[in-house]
Design a protein around this motif. Sequence first.
Motif, PDB file in Angstrom:
ATOM      1  N   ARG A   1      -7.361   3.453  -6.677  1.00 53.91           N
ATOM      2  CA  ARG A   1      -6.833   2.084  -6.770  1.00 53.91           C
ATOM      3  C   ARG A   1      -7.862   1.154  -7.420  1.00 53.91           C
ATOM      4  NH1 ARG A   1      -4.286   3.119  -1.177  1.00 53.91           N
ATOM      5  NH2 ARG A   1      -2.057   3.230  -1.659  1.00 53.91           N
ATOM      6  N   TRP A   2      -9.122   1.307  -7.023  1.00 57.43           N
ATOM      7  CA  TRP A   2     -10.178   0.500  -7.656  1.00 57.43           C
ATOM      8  C   TRP A   2     -10.314   0.871  -9.122  1.00 57.43           C
ATOM      9  CZ3 TRP A   2     -12.240  -3.780  -5.839  1.00 57.43           C
ATOM     10  CH2 TRP A   2     -12.261  -4.011  -4.462  1.00 57.43           C
ATOM     11  N   LEU A   3     -10.220   2.162  -9.420  1.00 57.19           N
ATOM     12  CA  LEU A   3     -10.326   2.606 -10.810  1.00 57.19           C
ATOM     13  C   LEU A   3      -9.209   1.983 -11.648  1.00 57.19           C
ATOM     14  CD1 LEU A   3     -11.598   4.388 -12.972  1.00 57.19           C
ATOM     15  CD2 LEU A   3     -10.183   6.290 -12.162  1.00 57.19           C
ATOM     16  N   GLU A   4      -8.011   1.939 -11.088  1.00 56.28           N
ATOM     17  CA  GLU A   4      -6.895   1.308 -11.792  1.00 56.28           C
ATOM     18  C   GLU A   4      -7.181  -0.167 -12.070  1.00 56.28           C
ATOM     19  OE1 GLU A   4      -2.342  -0.160 -10.882  1.00 56.28           O
ATOM     20  OE2 GLU A   4      -3.055   1.644  -9.848  1.00 56.28           O
ATOM     21  N   LEU A   5      -7.792  -0.838 -11.109  1.00 52.29           N
ATOM     22  CA  LEU A   5      -8.131  -2.248 -11.301  1.00 52.29           C
ATOM     23  C   LEU A   5      -9.001  -2.435 -12.532  1.00 52.29           C
ATOM     24  CD1 LEU A   5      -8.480  -5.253 -10.350  1.00 52.29           C
ATOM     25  CD2 LEU A   5     -10.528  -4.436  -9.147  1.00 52.29           C
ATOM     26  N   TYR A   6     -10.097  -1.670 -12.613  1.00 55.69           N
ATOM     27  CA  TYR A   6     -11.039  -1.839 -13.715  1.00 55.69           C
ATOM     28  C   TYR A   6     -10.432  -1.396 -15.040  1.00 55.69           C
ATOM     29  CZ  TYR A   6     -14.370  -2.647  -9.985  1.00 55.69           C
ATOM     30  OH  TYR A   6     -15.008  -3.159  -8.880  1.00 55.69           O
ATOM     31  N   GLU A   7      -9.614  -0.358 -14.998  1.00 63.00           N
ATOM     32  CA  GLU A   7      -9.026   0.170 -16.227  1.00 63.00           C
ATOM     33  C   GLU A   7      -7.980  -0.784 -16.810  1.00 63.00           C
ATOM     34  OE1 GLU A   7      -8.635   2.972 -19.286  1.00 63.00           O
ATOM     35  OE2 GLU A   7     -10.100   2.892 -17.646  1.00 63.00           O
ATOM     36  N   THR A   8      -7.235  -1.480 -15.971  1.00 65.07           N
ATOM     37  CA  THR A   8      -6.133  -2.314 -16.452  1.00 65.07           C
ATOM     38  C   THR A   8      -6.450  -3.808 -16.451  1.00 65.07           C
ATOM     39  OG1 THR A   8      -5.164  -2.440 -14.215  1.00 65.07           O
ATOM     40  CG2 THR A   8      -4.456  -0.624 -15.637  1.00 65.07           C
ATOM     41  N   HIS A   9      -7.622  -4.189 -15.960  1.00 63.79           N
ATOM     42  CA  HIS A   9      -7.972  -5.616 -15.890  1.00 63.79           C
ATOM     43  C   HIS A   9      -8.106  -6.192 -17.293  1.00 63.79           C
ATOM     44  CE1 HIS A   9      -9.936  -9.307 -14.560  1.00 63.79           C
ATOM     45  NE2 HIS A   9      -9.671  -8.961 -13.317  1.00 63.79           N
TER      46      HIS A   9
ATOM     47  N   GLY B   1       0.794  -1.226   0.000  1.00 68.01           N
ATOM     48  CA  GLY B   1       0.000   0.000   0.000  1.00 68.01           C
ATOM     49  C   GLY B   1       0.822   1.269   0.000  1.00 68.01           C
ATOM     50  N   ILE B   2       2.051   1.196  -0.522  1.00 72.18           N
ATOM     51  CA  ILE B   2       2.917   2.381  -0.537  1.00 72.18           C
ATOM     52  C   ILE B   2       3.106   2.921  -1.948  1.00 72.18           C
ATOM     53  CG2 ILE B   2       4.144   1.713   1.565  1.00 72.18           C
ATOM     54  CD1 ILE B   2       6.376   0.604  -0.155  1.00 72.18           C
ATOM     55  N   GLU B   3       2.386   2.348  -2.913  1.00 70.71           N
ATOM     56  CA  GLU B   3       2.487   2.802  -4.299  1.00 70.71           C
ATOM     57  C   GLU B   3       1.503   3.942  -4.563  1.00 70.71           C
ATOM     58  OE1 GLU B   3      -1.468   1.382  -4.901  1.00 70.71           O
ATOM     59  OE2 GLU B   3       0.084   1.142  -3.417  1.00 70.71           O
ATOM     60  N   GLU B   4       1.696   4.635  -5.663  1.00 68.67           N
ATOM     61  CA  GLU B   4       0.740   5.648  -6.098  1.00 68.67           C
ATOM     62  C   GLU B   4      -0.148   5.031  -7.178  1.00 68.67           C
ATOM     63  OE1 GLU B   4      -0.027   8.767  -5.144  1.00 68.67           O
ATOM     64  OE2 GLU B   4       1.340   8.454  -3.460  1.00 68.67           O
ATOM     65  N   PRO B   5      -1.470   5.182  -7.064  1.00 66.22           N
ATOM     66  CA  PRO B   5      -2.360   4.636  -8.098  1.00 66.22           C
ATOM     67  C   PRO B   5      -2.019   5.231  -9.457  1.00 66.22           C
ATOM     68  CG  PRO B   5      -3.604   5.332  -6.165  1.00 66.22           C
ATOM     69  CD  PRO B   5      -2.209   5.860  -5.986  1.00 66.22           C
ATOM     70  N   MET B   6      -2.164   4.424 -10.486  1.00 69.07           N
ATOM     71  CA  MET B   6      -1.909   4.902 -11.843  1.00 69.07           C
ATOM     72  C   MET B   6      -2.956   5.935 -12.229  1.00 69.07           C
ATOM     73  SD  MET B   6      -1.046   1.277 -13.734  1.00 69.07           S
ATOM     74  CE  MET B   6      -1.221   2.032 -15.355  1.00 69.07           C
TER      75      MET B   6
END
Length: 224
Positions: free
Chosen positions: A160-168, A56-61
């Motif tokens: 973070r959730w947005l990144e999940l859906y965008e890159t899944h 949890g130390i990363e920055e969301p894309m």
Amino acid sequence: MAVPIWLAAAVGVTGVLLSRVDYNMFFMKFFRNLSRSKARARLHGNKYAIIPVMLGIEEPMKIQDDIDAEDALTITREELEEMDGFDGAPLYLSIRGRVYDVSAGASFYAEGKEYHDWVGKDASRSFGTGCRGGVDRTGMDCLSESLEGLKENELKEIDRWLELYETHDKYTFVGHLVDDPVNEILDQIEEKDANVGKEEIDDQSSDKTDGTSRGESAEETVEI
């Protein structure tokens, strides 16, 4: 054998903390971050992405919109509500106004499944707070799209959730969430009619005031 006081205290504190953990949300975030790590490795060749992501130390894309291509891709709130998986309909959800088809994840998003609360609506607030029913700490509907009053760490969770859906690799972007243009036109007509009615009332009041003033002036003239 006597148990050291410090050990008893540590166990007690740990028990209290664990009792407050939302295990469903904990595992949802765990598998979300695992999927994001795989996507980062797949898309950017970063095989070590899993370490900062899971900690949890990363920055969301940041999602870069292709405005020219996406302007034509829109879905109204009424249309989104119908994409709930019933009667053969696909499973859509929206986050930060971006709509995704998550039908490939029916085992998670179909009726009765863990993520179904997010289907057929924009529940951006819930992605940040983890609240999926009733009202949150601010008194607002948990499944609202409003981000009002959210903390910085909650906004980061949404990203973070947005990144999940965008890159899944199995979920697809459908379009941007918009208001129904027909409803907007009707609202404009109602607002215009309300303003016209108000102006007519103001004019009538003004005429009555002028009439009263003229009557008083006439009476004063007669008395003189």
